[in-house]
Design an enzyme around this catalytic site. Structure first.
Site, short mmCIF file in Angstrom:
data_model
loop_
_atom_site.label_atom_id
_atom_site.label_comp_id
_atom_site.label_asym_id
_atom_site.label_seq_id
_atom_site.Cartn_x
_atom_site.Cartn_y
_atom_site.Cartn_z
N ARG A 146 -0.03 6.96 7.64
CA ARG A 146 -0.09 6.88 6.31
C ARG A 146 -0.47 8.11 5.01
O ARG A 146 -0.25 8.44 4.00
CB ARG A 146 -1.00 5.63 5.11
CG ARG A 146 0.41 4.20 5.58
CD ARG A 146 -0.76 2.73 4.77
NE ARG A 146 -0.88 1.26 5.08
CZ ARG A 146 0.16 1.31 4.56
NH1 ARG A 146 1.15 1.43 4.05
NH2 ARG A 146 0.50 -0.14 4.66
N GLU A 172 8.44 2.36 -5.84
CA GLU A 172 8.19 2.34 -4.04
C GLU A 172 7.91 3.44 -3.69
O GLU A 172 9.41 3.89 -3.83
CB GLU A 172 9.32 1.54 -4.82
CG GLU A 172 9.57 0.73 -2.77
CD GLU A 172 8.36 -0.81 -2.14
OE1 GLU A 172 7.57 0.54 -2.08
OE2 GLU A 172 8.79 -1.32 -1.64
N ASP A 224 14.56 -0.70 1.84
CA ASP A 224 15.19 -0.96 2.85
C ASP A 224 16.23 -2.25 2.41
O ASP A 224 17.47 -1.79 2.28
CB ASP A 224 14.33 -1.49 3.96
CG ASP A 224 14.96 -1.41 5.23
OD1 ASP A 224 15.31 -1.26 5.67
OD2 ASP A 224 14.06 -1.88 6.29
N SER A 225 16.12 -3.12 3.14
CA SER A 225 16.88 -4.41 2.88
C SER A 225 16.79 -4.78 1.34
O SER A 225 18.09 -5.51 0.66
CB SER A 225 16.56 -6.07 3.92
OG SER A 225 15.33 -6.34 2.88
N GLY A 226 15.92 -4.29 0.29
CA GLY A 226 16.09 -4.86 -1.28
C GLY A 226 15.61 -5.56 -1.28
O GLY A 226 15.69 -6.21 -2.65
N LEU A 227 15.24 -6.18 -0.37
CA LEU A 227 14.29 -8.09 -0.91
C LEU A 227 13.13 -7.63 -1.29
O LEU A 227 13.11 -8.42 -2.41
CB LEU A 227 14.67 -8.78 1.05
CG LEU A 227 16.22 -9.29 0.56
CD1 LEU A 227 15.70 -9.13 2.73
CD2 LEU A 227 16.40 -9.89 0.30
N ASP A 267 3.91 3.36 6.76
CA ASP A 267 2.97 2.81 7.89
C ASP A 267 4.36 2.91 8.95
O ASP A 267 4.72 2.13 8.18
CB ASP A 267 1.93 1.89 7.34
CG ASP A 267 2.29 0.99 7.42
OD1 ASP A 267 3.34 0.35 6.37
OD2 ASP A 267 1.67 -0.21 8.71
N LYS A 283 1.65 -1.24 0.07
CA LYS A 283 -0.35 0.35 0.29
C LYS A 283 0.88 1.24 -0.34
O LYS A 283 0.53 2.22 -0.59
CB LYS A 283 -0.59 0.15 0.99
CG LYS A 283 -1.94 -1.20 1.33
CD LYS A 283 -2.57 -0.99 2.42
CE LYS A 283 -3.22 -1.70 3.17
NZ LYS A 283 -4.00 -2.11 4.56
N PHE A 320 13.09 5.36 11.46
CA PHE A 320 11.83 4.29 10.92
C PHE A 320 10.76 5.63 10.16
O PHE A 320 10.61 6.53 11.07
CB PHE A 320 11.01 3.80 11.84
CG PHE A 320 10.21 3.22 11.16
CD1 PHE A 320 10.86 1.39 9.97
CD2 PHE A 320 8.84 3.11 10.72
CE1 PHE A 320 9.83 1.13 9.56
CE2 PHE A 320 7.95 2.61 10.36
CZ PHE A 320 8.74 0.97 9.89
N ILE A 349 9.96 2.18 -0.29
CA ILE A 349 10.82 2.85 0.55
C ILE A 349 11.74 1.76 0.08
O ILE A 349 11.44 0.52 0.18
CB ILE A 349 11.04 2.96 1.76
CG1 ILE A 349 12.18 3.16 3.24
CG2 ILE A 349 10.42 2.09 2.93
CD1 ILE A 349 12.64 4.42 4.76
N LYS A 399 16.87 3.69 1.59
CA LYS A 399 17.25 3.68 2.66
C LYS A 399 18.16 2.50 2.66
O LYS A 399 18.29 1.69 2.53
CB LYS A 399 16.24 3.49 4.31
CG LYS A 399 16.66 3.32 5.36
CD LYS A 399 15.41 3.49 6.13
CE LYS A 399 14.89 1.57 6.90
NZ LYS A 399 13.90 2.43 8.07
P1 IMP Z 1 12.08 -4.11 2.14
O1 IMP Z 1 12.54 -5.19 1.40
O2 IMP Z 1 13.81 -4.08 3.59
O3 IMP Z 1 13.34 -3.13 0.93
O4 IMP Z 1 11.36 -3.82 2.63
C1 IMP Z 1 10.82 -2.41 1.71
C2 IMP Z 1 9.77 -2.48 2.83
O5 IMP Z 1 9.58 -2.89 4.06
C3 IMP Z 1 8.34 -1.26 2.26
O6 IMP Z 1 7.75 -1.58 0.82
C4 IMP Z 1 8.21 -0.63 3.55
O7 IMP Z 1 7.16 -1.15 3.70
C5 IMP Z 1 8.89 -1.71 5.09
N1 IMP Z 1 9.94 -0.58 5.14
C6 IMP Z 1 11.16 -0.45 5.19
N2 IMP Z 1 11.55 0.31 5.91
C7 IMP Z 1 10.14 1.35 6.02
C8 IMP Z 1 10.56 2.38 7.00
O8 IMP Z 1 10.95 3.23 7.16
N3 IMP Z 1 8.92 3.21 7.23
C9 IMP Z 1 8.05 2.31 6.45
N4 IMP Z 1 8.26 0.87 6.01
C10 IMP Z 1 9.39 0.82 5.90
MG MG Z 2 6.08 -0.72 0.21
#
Ligand code: IMP
Ligand code: MG
Length: 175
Positions: free
Chosen positions: A165, A99, A103-106, A159, A43, A152, A101, A131
């Site tokens: 949101r 997208e 974060d890990s990129g996974l 959210d 979302k 965060f 954000i 991030k």
């Molecule tokens: P990744 O797979 O770790 O890159 O995570 C991506 C998803 O984790 C994002 O699309 C968000 O839904 C959630 N996420 C990661 N960091 C944050 C944050 O700082 N605030 C809100 N959601 C986050």
């Molecule tokens: Mg997301």
């Protein structure tokens, strides 16, 4: 994760709008005379996607996916699945994933691999926030709104436990 006690504003609505316009200008230039499909990740990307799309000066088609990662609400745990797929055919089309954000990129790695199976012409990524600190897999963010190292973030679609949101600005949650 404990319940957050405070939030601190990172970017105002005005600052975000300015940046979104800049991104939309670059995208409009890069895809001039091309057929482009934006794929928003639900979302979190719904606010960003709607502002971005409305600032483009080229025609685009819009679609959405929804991904779920098993685990906590604030961190993806590596096991990702698609809970809503694309509805438009993307073979031979230029795709821009939108997208909230990275974060890990996974999540994006999973989505990229999923989309590539449909043989699109190209797949690029536009993320509101990049991030970097917890990145586990390399991801090229072709269009990036804001870069932060950690923290965060909520608001403007993002959210914490489905809250915040709707806020027009971006905030840093303090735990
Ligand atoms: P990744 O797979 O770790 O890159 O995570 C991506 C998803 O984790 C994002 O699309 C968000 O839904 C959630 N996420 C990661 N960091 C944050 C944050 O700082 N605030 C809100 N959601 C986050
Ligand atoms: Mg997301």
């Amino acid at each position: 994760m404990p319940f957050p006690v405070k939030k601190e504003r990172l970017y105002s609505q005005r600052e975000i709008q300015k940046r979104v316009k800049e991104l939309a200008l670059s995208i409009s230039k890069d895809y001039k005379k091309e057929e482009l499909i934006l794929i928003g990740v639900l979302k979190g990307a719904f606010v960003f996607m709607s502002d971005l799309a409305r600032n483009l000066s080229i025609p685009v088609k819009l679609d959405f996916v929804r991904l779920a990662s098993y685990g906590s609400q604030s961190q993806s745990q590596g096991k990702i699945r698609l809970t809503k797929s694309i509805e438009l055919p993307i073979r031979d089309k230029h795709i821009l994933v939108v997208e909230d954000i990275v974060d890990s990129g996974l999540t994006l790695k999973f989505l990229q691999e999923f989309l590539m199976k449909e043989n699109p012409r190209s797949v690029r990524i536009c993320a509101l926030i990049d991030k970097s600190e917890r990145r586990e897999v390399p991801i090229t963010v072709d269009y990036c709104g804001f870069s932060i190292s950690k923290g965060f973030i909520v608001g403007y679609g993002l959210d914490f436990d489905e809250q915040y949101r709707h806020l027009p600005g971006l905030y840093h949650l303090q735990f």
